[in-house]
Design a protein around this motif. Structure first.
Motif, mmCIF file in Angstrom:
data_model
loop_
_atom_site.group_PDB
_atom_site.id
_atom_site.type_symbol
_atom_site.label_atom_id
_atom_site.label_comp_id
_atom_site.label_asym_id
_atom_site.label_seq_id
_atom_site.Cartn_x
_atom_site.Cartn_y
_atom_site.Cartn_z
ATOM 1 N N VAL A 81 0.758 -1.254 0.172
ATOM 2 C CA VAL A 81 0.151 -0.253 0.020
ATOM 3 C C VAL A 81 0.755 1.166 0.065
ATOM 4 O O VAL A 81 2.017 1.284 0.277
ATOM 5 N N ASP A 82 0.354 2.387 -0.274
ATOM 6 C CA ASP A 82 1.106 3.498 -0.106
ATOM 7 C C ASP A 82 1.180 4.540 0.712
ATOM 8 O O ASP A 82 1.781 5.517 0.714
ATOM 9 N N GLY A 83 0.577 3.907 1.941
ATOM 10 C CA GLY A 83 0.785 4.715 3.108
ATOM 11 C C GLY A 83 -0.143 3.994 4.405
ATOM 12 O O GLY A 83 -0.655 2.861 4.132
ATOM 13 N N PRO A 84 0.119 4.484 5.504
ATOM 14 C CA PRO A 84 0.889 5.774 5.994
ATOM 15 C C PRO A 84 2.292 5.574 5.987
ATOM 16 O O PRO A 84 2.698 4.430 6.690
ATOM 17 N N VAL A 85 2.941 6.683 5.750
ATOM 18 C CA VAL A 85 4.551 6.672 6.203
ATOM 19 C C VAL A 85 4.908 7.955 6.742
ATOM 20 O O VAL A 85 4.176 8.890 6.528
ATOM 21 N N PRO A 86 5.686 8.111 7.778
ATOM 22 C CA PRO A 86 5.778 9.393 8.441
ATOM 23 C C PRO A 86 6.672 10.554 7.675
ATOM 24 O O PRO A 86 7.144 10.027 6.618
ATOM 25 N N ALA A 87 6.352 11.781 7.977
ATOM 26 C CA ALA A 87 6.826 12.925 6.919
ATOM 27 C C ALA A 87 8.368 12.904 7.300
ATOM 28 O O ALA A 87 9.060 12.531 8.315
ATOM 29 N N ILE A 88 9.070 13.236 6.246
ATOM 30 C CA ILE A 88 10.431 13.449 6.300
ATOM 31 C C ILE A 88 10.553 15.159 6.293
ATOM 32 O O ILE A 88 10.034 16.048 5.661
ATOM 33 N N THR A 89 11.017 15.382 7.652
ATOM 34 C CA THR A 89 10.895 16.985 7.922
ATOM 35 C C THR A 89 12.287 17.578 7.525
ATOM 36 O O THR A 89 12.149 18.925 7.681
ATOM 37 N N ALA A 90 13.274 17.115 7.216
ATOM 38 C CA ALA A 90 14.462 17.701 6.915
ATOM 39 C C ALA A 90 15.539 16.665 6.038
ATOM 40 O O ALA A 90 15.204 15.538 6.214
ATOM 41 N N GLY A 91 16.370 17.248 5.279
ATOM 42 C CA GLY A 91 17.144 16.350 4.677
ATOM 43 C C GLY A 91 16.513 15.707 3.620
ATOM 44 O O GLY A 91 16.412 14.481 3.262
ATOM 45 N N THR A 92 15.600 16.530 2.817
ATOM 46 C CA THR A 92 14.750 16.032 2.006
ATOM 47 C C THR A 92 14.967 15.769 0.250
ATOM 48 O O THR A 92 14.507 15.273 -0.184
ATOM 49 N N GLY A 124 -0.346 7.564 14.876
ATOM 50 C CA GLY A 124 -1.466 6.633 14.916
ATOM 51 C C GLY A 124 -1.013 5.317 14.766
ATOM 52 O O GLY A 124 0.405 5.103 14.892
ATOM 53 N N ASP A 125 -1.539 4.126 14.397
ATOM 54 C CA ASP A 125 -1.277 2.765 13.912
ATOM 55 C C ASP A 125 -0.846 2.821 12.587
ATOM 56 O O ASP A 125 -1.308 3.244 11.799
ATOM 57 N N PRO A 126 0.361 1.794 12.622
ATOM 58 C CA PRO A 126 1.022 1.790 11.218
ATOM 59 C C PRO A 126 0.085 0.786 10.451
ATOM 60 O O PRO A 126 -0.612 -0.028 11.110
ATOM 61 N N SER A 127 0.388 0.715 9.269
ATOM 62 C CA SER A 127 -0.484 -0.536 8.255
ATOM 63 C C SER A 127 0.044 -1.533 8.867
ATOM 64 O O SER A 127 1.009 -1.798 8.864
ATOM 65 N N LYS A 128 -0.945 -2.841 8.608
ATOM 66 C CA LYS A 128 -0.708 -4.139 8.705
ATOM 67 C C LYS A 128 0.172 -4.602 7.591
ATOM 68 O O LYS A 128 0.717 -5.634 7.483
ATOM 69 N N ASP A 129 -0.206 -3.866 6.500
ATOM 70 C CA ASP A 129 0.166 -4.203 5.048
ATOM 71 C C ASP A 129 1.836 -3.321 5.055
ATOM 72 O O ASP A 129 2.084 -2.656 5.923
ATOM 73 N N LEU A 130 2.431 -3.945 4.122
ATOM 74 C CA LEU A 130 4.021 -3.190 3.618
ATOM 75 C C LEU A 130 3.438 -1.952 3.020
ATOM 76 O O LEU A 130 2.944 -1.758 1.832
ATOM 77 N N ALA A 131 3.801 -0.594 3.741
ATOM 78 C CA ALA A 131 3.657 0.670 2.970
ATOM 79 C C ALA A 131 4.923 1.206 2.218
ATOM 80 O O ALA A 131 6.050 1.059 2.937
ATOM 81 N N VAL A 132 4.703 1.593 1.196
ATOM 82 C CA VAL A 132 5.951 1.709 0.387
ATOM 83 C C VAL A 132 5.548 3.161 -0.578
ATOM 84 O O VAL A 132 4.415 3.064 -1.162
ATOM 85 N N MET A 179 9.679 3.360 3.748
ATOM 86 C CA MET A 179 8.808 2.175 3.686
ATOM 87 C C MET A 179 8.283 2.129 5.246
ATOM 88 O O MET A 179 9.293 2.513 5.933
ATOM 89 N N ALA A 180 7.491 1.588 5.312
ATOM 90 C CA ALA A 180 6.847 1.249 6.821
ATOM 91 C C ALA A 180 6.787 -0.318 6.721
ATOM 92 O O ALA A 180 5.618 -0.696 6.184
ATOM 93 N N VAL A 181 7.451 -1.033 7.375
ATOM 94 C CA VAL A 181 7.704 -2.513 7.313
ATOM 95 C C VAL A 181 7.135 -3.117 8.582
ATOM 96 O O VAL A 181 7.820 -3.045 9.774
ATOM 97 N N PRO A 182 6.043 -3.783 8.521
ATOM 98 C CA PRO A 182 5.520 -4.518 9.636
ATOM 99 C C PRO A 182 6.524 -5.707 10.156
ATOM 100 O O PRO A 182 7.419 -6.094 9.227
ATOM 101 N N PRO A 183 6.308 -6.268 11.264
ATOM 102 C CA PRO A 183 7.330 -7.476 12.046
ATOM 103 C C PRO A 183 7.391 -8.346 10.845
ATOM 104 O O PRO A 183 8.333 -9.058 10.778
ATOM 105 N N THR A 184 6.354 -8.739 10.243
ATOM 106 C CA THR A 184 6.447 -9.993 9.305
ATOM 107 C C THR A 184 7.318 -9.991 8.412
ATOM 108 O O THR A 184 7.970 -10.787 8.083
ATOM 109 N N TRP A 185 7.728 -8.461 7.962
ATOM 110 C CA TRP A 185 8.705 -8.191 6.733
ATOM 111 C C TRP A 185 9.708 -7.750 7.136
ATOM 112 O O TRP A 185 10.488 -7.277 6.445
#
Length: 331
Positions: free
Chosen positions: A48-59, A72-80, A150-156
């Motif tokens: 899925v395309d999110g959610p991912v946290p914001a990049i606030t510097a070094g963009t 909030g809670d991260p996705s249970k799926d792989l967010a990329v 990427m936001a990577v759940p424990p499974t991956w």
């Protein structure tokens, strides 16, 4: 499973991602790895395309990013999410990528690994059992020059065991920012200027750069007594030091018979190793050579295996070894 090279003199483990903990840690801790233990085969994720946290510097691409804590809670799926779209080569499964990266925990924003502080990119094989499954699924299909978050759940990621050394629990979702600098496959070759091979007493190496194994023609003379390390193709990259890890294509034959005993081309997989882990002829022969080059190395027995060749290698006792080596990348 990737086949272990005959060259390795010291057993090598899994891919290591250089860790430096949070920004308060001393850079000398970079050798303390947050590398993945051998992961179990995970089911293919839904991407899925999110959610991912914001990049606030070094963009910008190549800059060390500062990443906000997850909200909030991260996705249970792989967010990329492709933050910056590159225009280079497409990354494929089983490629080695060269990348800068930063990893932190979703809930705390604690940075547990990054390559930017050490100013050294990582060389990472996107192969099962070699790296986080989240990277393997999330980066395939991306282009060189891309910044991917990427936001990577424990499974991956690290699974239910987590990684106590890095302060990662088995329930933690991991956030990665990856700047893909380059990608290499089994079709990768040296790139540079051909150098004359005019010594008739030395082997002659083919100069094809189509990803196929170059020929090695052995002269009908006695082998040299000393190490030979000559450019066949001279690249224009950085020179290797004895402390570098290198990514290579290579082919090895015995001088006396011309018989091939090891080859990344035949094995259909690139090889990466530290120059401190290989036989002396390789470490001495490649030190000072430039990335992008093809090098002829002729190794006398005392700098190779001497009278103790690896069992089952087909290498004779006291053999002089001849290699063609393409230096694809370093870290």
């Amino acid at each position: 499973m990737r086949r272990r090279s005959l060259l390795i003199a010291v057993p090598a483990g899994m891919v290591t991602l250089a860790a430096c903990g949070d920004d308060k840690d001393d850079s000398s801790k970079a050798s303390e790895s947050a590398s993945p233990s051998a992961p179990q085969a995970a089911p293919s994720p839904k991407i899925v395309d999110g959610p991912v946290p914001a990049i606030t510097a070094g963009t910008k691409f190549g800059q060390k990013p500062t990443v906000a804590k997850g909200s909030g809670d991260p996705s249970k799926d792989l967010a990329v999410k492709t933050v910056i779209a590159g225009g280079g080569k497409v990354v494929a499964e089983n490629d080695y990528i060269q990348a800068h990266y930063l990893g932190q925990v979703w809930d705390t924003a604690k940075v547990f690994a990054n390559s930017y502080d050490a100013k050294t990119t990582a060389l990472v094989p996107l192969a099962q059992g070699q790296i986080y499954e989240g990277w393997r699924y999330g980066l395939v299909g991306k282009k060189v020059g891309s910044r991917v978050e990427m936001a990577v759940p424990p499974t991956w990621g690290y699974g239910e065991e987590g990684n106590a050394q890095a302060g990662i629990k088995g329930t933690d979702t991991l956030v990665f920012v990856v700047d893909v600098q380059d990608t290499f496959s089994t079709k990768s070759s040296a790139k540079g200027t051909e150098v004359a091979q005019d010594n008739v007493d030395l082997p002659k190496v083919g100069t094809n750069t189509d990803g196929k194994a170059p020929s090695i023609e052995i002269p009908k003379t006695d082998p040299p007594k000393k190490l030979v390390a000559n450019y066949v193709i001279e690249g224009d990259g950085d020179e290797l030091t004895a402390q570098n890890t290198v990514l290579v294509q290579y082919k090895g034959v015995q001088w006396d018979t011309g018989k091939e005993f090891d080859s990344t081309y035949a094995n259909k997989q690139l090889t990466s190793f530290s120059l401190q882990q290989v036989v002396k002829g390789w470490s001495q022969g490649l030190t000072g050579k430039k990335v992008g080059s093809r090098v002829l190395i002729v190794i006398p027995p005392e700098l190779g295996y001497g009278d103790n060749p690896p069992q089952g290698s087909g290498i004779a006792k006291g053999a002089t070894l001849v290699f063609s080596v393409d230096i694809l990348a370093k870290m």
